[in-house]
Design a protein around this motif. Structure first.
Motif, mmCIF file in Angstrom:
data_model
loop_
_atom_site.group_PDB
_atom_site.id
_atom_site.type_symbol
_atom_site.label_atom_id
_atom_site.label_comp_id
_atom_site.label_asym_id
_atom_site.label_seq_id
_atom_site.Cartn_x
_atom_site.Cartn_y
_atom_site.Cartn_z
ATOM 1 N N LEU A 14 0.820 -1.214 0.000
ATOM 2 C CA LEU A 14 0.000 0.000 0.000
ATOM 3 C C LEU A 14 0.852 1.261 0.000
ATOM 4 O O LEU A 14 0.574 2.200 -0.754
ATOM 5 C CB LEU A 14 -0.958 0.017 1.201
ATOM 6 C CG LEU A 14 -1.750 1.322 1.292
ATOM 7 C CD1 LEU A 14 -2.614 1.525 0.053
ATOM 8 C CD2 LEU A 14 -2.582 1.377 2.537
ATOM 9 N N GLY A 15 1.893 1.298 0.855
ATOM 10 C CA GLY A 15 2.729 2.504 0.953
ATOM 11 C C GLY A 15 3.273 2.906 -0.409
ATOM 12 O O GLY A 15 3.283 4.090 -0.771
ATOM 13 N N THR A 16 3.709 1.904 -1.180
ATOM 14 C CA THR A 16 4.300 2.190 -2.490
ATOM 15 C C THR A 16 3.227 2.651 -3.484
ATOM 16 O O THR A 16 3.414 3.654 -4.188
ATOM 17 C CB THR A 16 5.045 0.940 -3.023
ATOM 18 O OG1 THR A 16 5.911 0.471 -1.991
ATOM 19 C CG2 THR A 16 5.841 1.242 -4.272
ATOM 20 N N CYS A 17 2.101 1.942 -3.536
ATOM 21 C CA CYS A 17 1.017 2.334 -4.465
ATOM 22 C C CYS A 17 0.524 3.743 -4.139
ATOM 23 O O CYS A 17 0.292 4.559 -5.047
ATOM 24 C CB CYS A 17 -0.166 1.376 -4.363
ATOM 25 S SG CYS A 17 0.179 -0.265 -4.995
ATOM 26 N N LEU A 18 0.385 4.025 -2.841
ATOM 27 C CA LEU A 18 -0.138 5.324 -2.407
ATOM 28 C C LEU A 18 0.832 6.445 -2.789
ATOM 29 O O LEU A 18 0.437 7.473 -3.361
ATOM 30 C CB LEU A 18 -0.349 5.273 -0.885
ATOM 31 C CG LEU A 18 -1.199 6.326 -0.215
ATOM 32 C CD1 LEU A 18 -2.557 6.461 -0.870
ATOM 33 C CD2 LEU A 18 -1.394 5.962 1.272
ATOM 34 N N ALA A 19 2.121 6.230 -2.508
ATOM 35 C CA ALA A 19 3.121 7.254 -2.822
ATOM 36 C C ALA A 19 3.206 7.464 -4.338
ATOM 37 O O ALA A 19 3.272 8.597 -4.819
ATOM 38 C CB ALA A 19 4.477 6.838 -2.266
#
Ligand SMILES: NC(=O)c1ccc[n+]([C@@H]2O[C@H](COP(=O)([O-])OP(=O)(O)OC[C@H]3O[C@@H](n4cnc5c(N)ncnc54)[C@H](OP(=O)(O)O)[C@@H]3O)[C@@H](O)[C@H]2O)c1
Length: 291
Positions: A14-19
């Motif tokens: 999630l952190g990567t997709c969100l960023a």
């Protein structure tokens, strides 16, 4: 226009997709930090922005917003480590993305002056490199302070989604509901596919075969509502067919257990719809119990 800066703690799926999605809007990524540097470096490649930091302290020094996207089980520990840092928390927003925990888990940081909120994107992110469109038309479920609400709304809307609020104490029920609709749906399709694989198809073929059925069922639910979308032997009261289905599962004990448990839920729907007589319902219950 000046971009709003943010840093990510926990460069997982999630952190990567969100960023990756946020840097294409009004937000600028400052720092990326993860348990393993290699993981943050991989995310940096995917996002195409931000600097990988070696320590939590360095990571959160930069960025007006700190996004905590670590696994739920590590969230409290990371928050406690953050609140021991001497930092001007009053100038920072801190959001976590857990579906289960409310914003109250961020209390220590709130007491240090941070503006805090829980911001859960209601979507499934199975990989780090999903396109920003994954956020289009989804809901971001929020609780937290009024000040955090307005920034959370900006985040949600800039990604093409919309914000809704939920009372903090309802989070465990809410999160269980999300898991049922997504994770347990995967489990159901796994069970269905495993029966088709036993019948001679490979997994890919089984999914292709099931896809139109699954998609039409979702469409039916959207158009006609849940109860009206139920078809099949149980709601018709076809007892002989049900008995044969149960017999077909004799070599699949875990699928059979799930089939029987779910049959009780289907019975609840059939009872609501008043499509079965009380005698028929009693017969079905008897059949499920004796199997
Ligand atoms: N994936 C989804 O579908 C989804 C959807 C909505 C919400 N969420 C929420 O998003 C959060 C993350 O989920 P996820 O699926 O993205 O998990 P994930 O892919 O397992 O990523 C978790 C990340 O946290 C990092 N991490 C673990 N402990 C850490 C620590 N002490 N300090 C810094 N980083 C640490 C891990 O580091 P390494 O990679 O370095 O090992 C990993 O990158 C959870 O709260 C989850 O509920 C997930």
């Amino acid at each position: 226009m000046k971009k709003i800066t943010f840093s990510v703690v926990g460069s997982g799926r999630l952190g990567t997709c969100l960023a990756r999605a946020l840097v294409r809007t009004a937000f600028q990524l400052e720092s990326l930090y993860s348990l393993h540097r290699k993981s943050a470096e991989e995310s940096r490649q995917i996002i195409g922005a931000g600097r990988v930091r070696s320590s939590l302290t360095e990571a959160v020094a930069q960025g007006e917003i700190i996004l905590l996207t670590v696994k739920d089980d590590y969230l409290a520990e990371v928050i406690s480590r953050l609140s021991s840092l001497s930092l001007d928390w009053a100038s920072k927003y801190v959001f976590h993305t857990s579906g289960l925990y409310s914003s109250t888990i961020l209390k220590e940081l709130q007491e240090k002056g941070a503006t805090t909120g829980a911001l859960h994107p209601l979507q499934s992110f199975p990989r780090k490199d999903l396109p920003p469109e994954i956020f289009h038309q989804i809901f971001f479920v929020f609780d937290g302070s009024e000040k955090a609400l307005s920034l959370a709304k900006q985040i949600a809307e800039s990604l093409g989604g919309q914000l809704i609020t939920l009372p903090p104490h309802q989070r465990p029920l809410y999160h269980t509901a999300c898991s049922l609709a997504s994770n347990y749906l995967v489990g159901l399709i796994y069970a269905s596919s495993s029966l088709l694989q036993e019948a001679g198809l490979n997994q890919r073929e089984s999914v292709a075969l099931l896809r139109p059925l699954i998609c039409q069922t979702i469409n039916n639910i959207q158009e006609m509502g849940i109860e009206e979308s139920l078809t099949g032997p149980l709601q018709r009261g076809d007892l002989k067919t049900m008995a044969q289905q149960l017999a077909a599962l004799k070599d699949f004990p875990s699928v059979k257990r799930s089939f029987i448990s779910l049959s009780y839920l289907l019975l609840e729907i059939a009872e609501k719809k008043r499509v079965l007589s009380p005698q028929k319902i009693a017969h079905i219950k008897h059949l499920l119990e004796e199997k």
